[in-house]
Design an enzyme around this catalytic site. Structure first.
Site, PDB file in Angstrom:
ATOM      1  N   LYS A   1     -12.416  -1.574   6.351  1.00  0.00           N
ATOM      2  CA  LYS A   1     -11.725  -2.540   7.197  1.00  0.00           C
ATOM      3  C   LYS A   1     -12.261  -2.471   8.626  1.00  0.00           C
ATOM      4  O   LYS A   1     -12.869  -3.410   9.090  1.00  0.00           O
ATOM      5  CB  LYS A   1     -10.218  -2.316   7.160  1.00  0.00           C
ATOM      6  CG  LYS A   1      -9.516  -2.983   5.977  1.00  0.00           C
ATOM      7  CD  LYS A   1      -9.431  -2.141   4.759  1.00  0.00           C
ATOM      8  CE  LYS A   1      -8.810  -2.878   3.567  1.00  0.00           C
ATOM      9  NZ  LYS A   1      -8.138  -1.968   2.654  1.00  0.00           N
TER      10      LYS A   1
ATOM     11  N   ASP B   1      -1.704   6.711   6.009  1.00  0.00           N
ATOM     12  CA  ASP B   1      -2.799   5.859   5.557  1.00  0.00           C
ATOM     13  C   ASP B   1      -3.084   4.876   6.695  1.00  0.00           C
ATOM     14  O   ASP B   1      -2.272   4.005   6.982  1.00  0.00           O
ATOM     15  CB  ASP B   1      -2.361   5.111   4.285  1.00  0.00           C
ATOM     16  CG  ASP B   1      -3.377   4.061   3.828  1.00  0.00           C
ATOM     17  OD1 ASP B   1      -4.423   3.907   4.478  1.00  0.00           O
ATOM     18  OD2 ASP B   1      -3.107   3.407   2.798  1.00  0.00           O
TER      19      ASP B   1
ATOM     20  N   TRP C   1       0.812  -1.216   0.000  1.00  0.00           N
ATOM     21  CA  TRP C   1       0.000   0.000   0.000  1.00  0.00           C
ATOM     22  C   TRP C   1       0.841   1.261   0.000  1.00  0.00           C
ATOM     23  O   TRP C   1       0.568   2.195  -0.761  1.00  0.00           O
ATOM     24  CB  TRP C   1      -0.994  -0.019   1.157  1.00  0.00           C
ATOM     25  CG  TRP C   1      -2.030  -1.073   0.964  1.00  0.00           C
ATOM     26  CD1 TRP C   1      -2.261  -2.154   1.768  1.00  0.00           C
ATOM     27  CD2 TRP C   1      -2.971  -1.200  -0.133  1.00  0.00           C
ATOM     28  NE1 TRP C   1      -3.281  -2.920   1.258  1.00  0.00           N
ATOM     29  CE2 TRP C   1      -3.735  -2.363   0.099  1.00  0.00           C
ATOM     30  CE3 TRP C   1      -3.237  -0.444  -1.270  1.00  0.00           C
ATOM     31  CZ2 TRP C   1      -4.749  -2.789  -0.775  1.00  0.00           C
ATOM     32  CZ3 TRP C   1      -4.244  -0.861  -2.140  1.00  0.00           C
ATOM     33  CH2 TRP C   1      -4.980  -2.017  -1.885  1.00  0.00           C
TER      34      TRP C   1
END
Ligand SMILES: *Cc1c(COP(=O)(O)O)cnc(C)c1O
Length: 360
Positions: free
Chosen positions: A195, A171, A101
């Site tokens: 999530k 993030d 990511w």
């Protein structure tokens, strides 16, 4: 019977929240109207939205000089919006390349401006993190960027660097609200909600208001954080359904001890699985540096890919879903987000012990 949901995202939601959504989807609080068929400019939505943001501010202790709102486009859109807004000519953006990511974010930023990867654990296959105390931003740094929890690699920052005047951006898609964080250390925190916070569709943005002074003011409307901040995230139609569900999840988090309560749950649940891995002599193996093990996404390997396949097949038969590792790294992964019940992790622990006994 409900499945035991170890998917990495979208992922498990509290049953109470699903039931509330079911009970209220046709008629919201006796209004004779559904939340998802009401105008986002009307009182019914606005009251819910205001409560949602207020709860979030309480739970994360967000200082008053931060804007909080939701956007569409997933966390992925932020990989572009962040450099578009803040990576101005003559500046460099510092990125910690720590796995899938963060690396995607860095490669998008590199299309917009100059990127300095001050850390890149390619050699080690992204299994460790830099020591936060050793981190110093570049001279002309526009911001320093990190991903607090690499969902695919299963590594999580336990402490964050001190970047002084240089804005720190994180993030937190996959570990937001799984622990308290000092928001004031960050100039921006963002994350897709699918999530830990709700169903897919919304991306949470928490941004220090003064960041807007540093931005490129010559962007198209949706790309401009200034416009979203000014309109409290309601410049265009927000992802209403997702936000409503997030609001209910936040109420659930608050009832269950807030960020501290979630941290306690995360510690207890992840310890169950890491204990099996650590007490297994050579059957289960974690590739990740122990110091940075994720409490949300536990990545582990078995002695062979055949055994890993068998593990997935047999666990699926037992009603445990989502234990296959990400296709880019293989192996196995158990995601233990906030809403995953403790008993489901106990069931996985017991399954792992039994699987080793039969196949070890
Ligand atoms: C899932 C995830 C993303 C991507 O989110 P989308 O909403 O699918 O764009 C980005 N970063 C992290 C850490 C993630 O876990």
């Amino acid at each position: 019977m409900r499945k035991k949901n170890f998917f990495a995202g979208p992922s498990v939601l509290p049953v109470e929240v699903l039931e509330q959504l079911r009970d209220q989807v046709v008629d919201y609080n006796g209004e004779g109207l559904s939340m998802i068929e009401a105008s986002h400019r009307g009182g019914m939505f606005e009251n819910m939205y205001d409560e949602c943001l207020a709860t979030l501010r309480r739970l994360l202790n967000i200082p008053d000089d931060y804007d909080v709102y939701f956007l569409g486009g997933g966390a992925t859109l932020q990989f572009t919006m962040i450099p578009m807004n803040f990576l101005l000519p003559g500046k460099v953006a510092d990125y910690a390349k720590t796995g899938s990511w963060a690396n995607k974010a860095a490669s998008d930023a590199a299309k917009i401006g100059k990127v300095n990867a001050f850390f890149d654990d390619k050699e080690g296959n992204y299994t460790t993190l830099p020591d936060p105390k050793s981190i110093k931003p570049s001279e002309d740094s526009a911001y320093l960027y990190l991903c607090s929890n690499e969902t695919i690699g299963g590594i999580e920052w336990q402490e964050f660097p001190d970047t002084g005047d240089v804005p720190l951006i994180a993030d937190m898609s996959s570990d937001i609200l799984s622990r308290p964080v000092d928001v004031s250390k960050f100039s921006m925190i963002y994350g897709g909600v699918q999530k830990n916070l709700g169903p897919a569709g919304a991306t949470l943005i928490i941004m220090k208001h003064s960041m807007l002074d540093r931005r490129n003011e010559n962007l198209t409307a949706y790309m401009d954080y200034g416009l979203h901040a000014k309109n409290k995230g309601l410049y265009n139609t927000p992802p209403v359904f997702s936000i409503w569900a997030v609001k209910l999840v936040l109420d659930w988090v608050e009832k269950n001890g807030g960020a501290e309560g979630m941290l306690k749950r995360a510690k207890e649940k992840s310890a169950l699985i890491y204990d099996v891995i650590d007490s297994s002599s050579s059957f289960y193996r974690s590739p990740v540096d122990k110091r940075y093990r994720s409490r949300m996404n536990i990545v582990f390997r078995l002695p062979s890919e055949d055994l890993e396949k068998k593990f997935v097949e047999e666990s699926t038969k037992e009603g445990m879903l989502g234990l296959k590792g990400h296709r880019s790294v293989g192996g196995l992964r158990a995601s233990l987000y906030n809403a995953l019940p403790y008993e489901d992790v106990v069931a996985l622990r017991d399954f792992m012990v039994e699987f080793e006994r039969k196949n070890g």
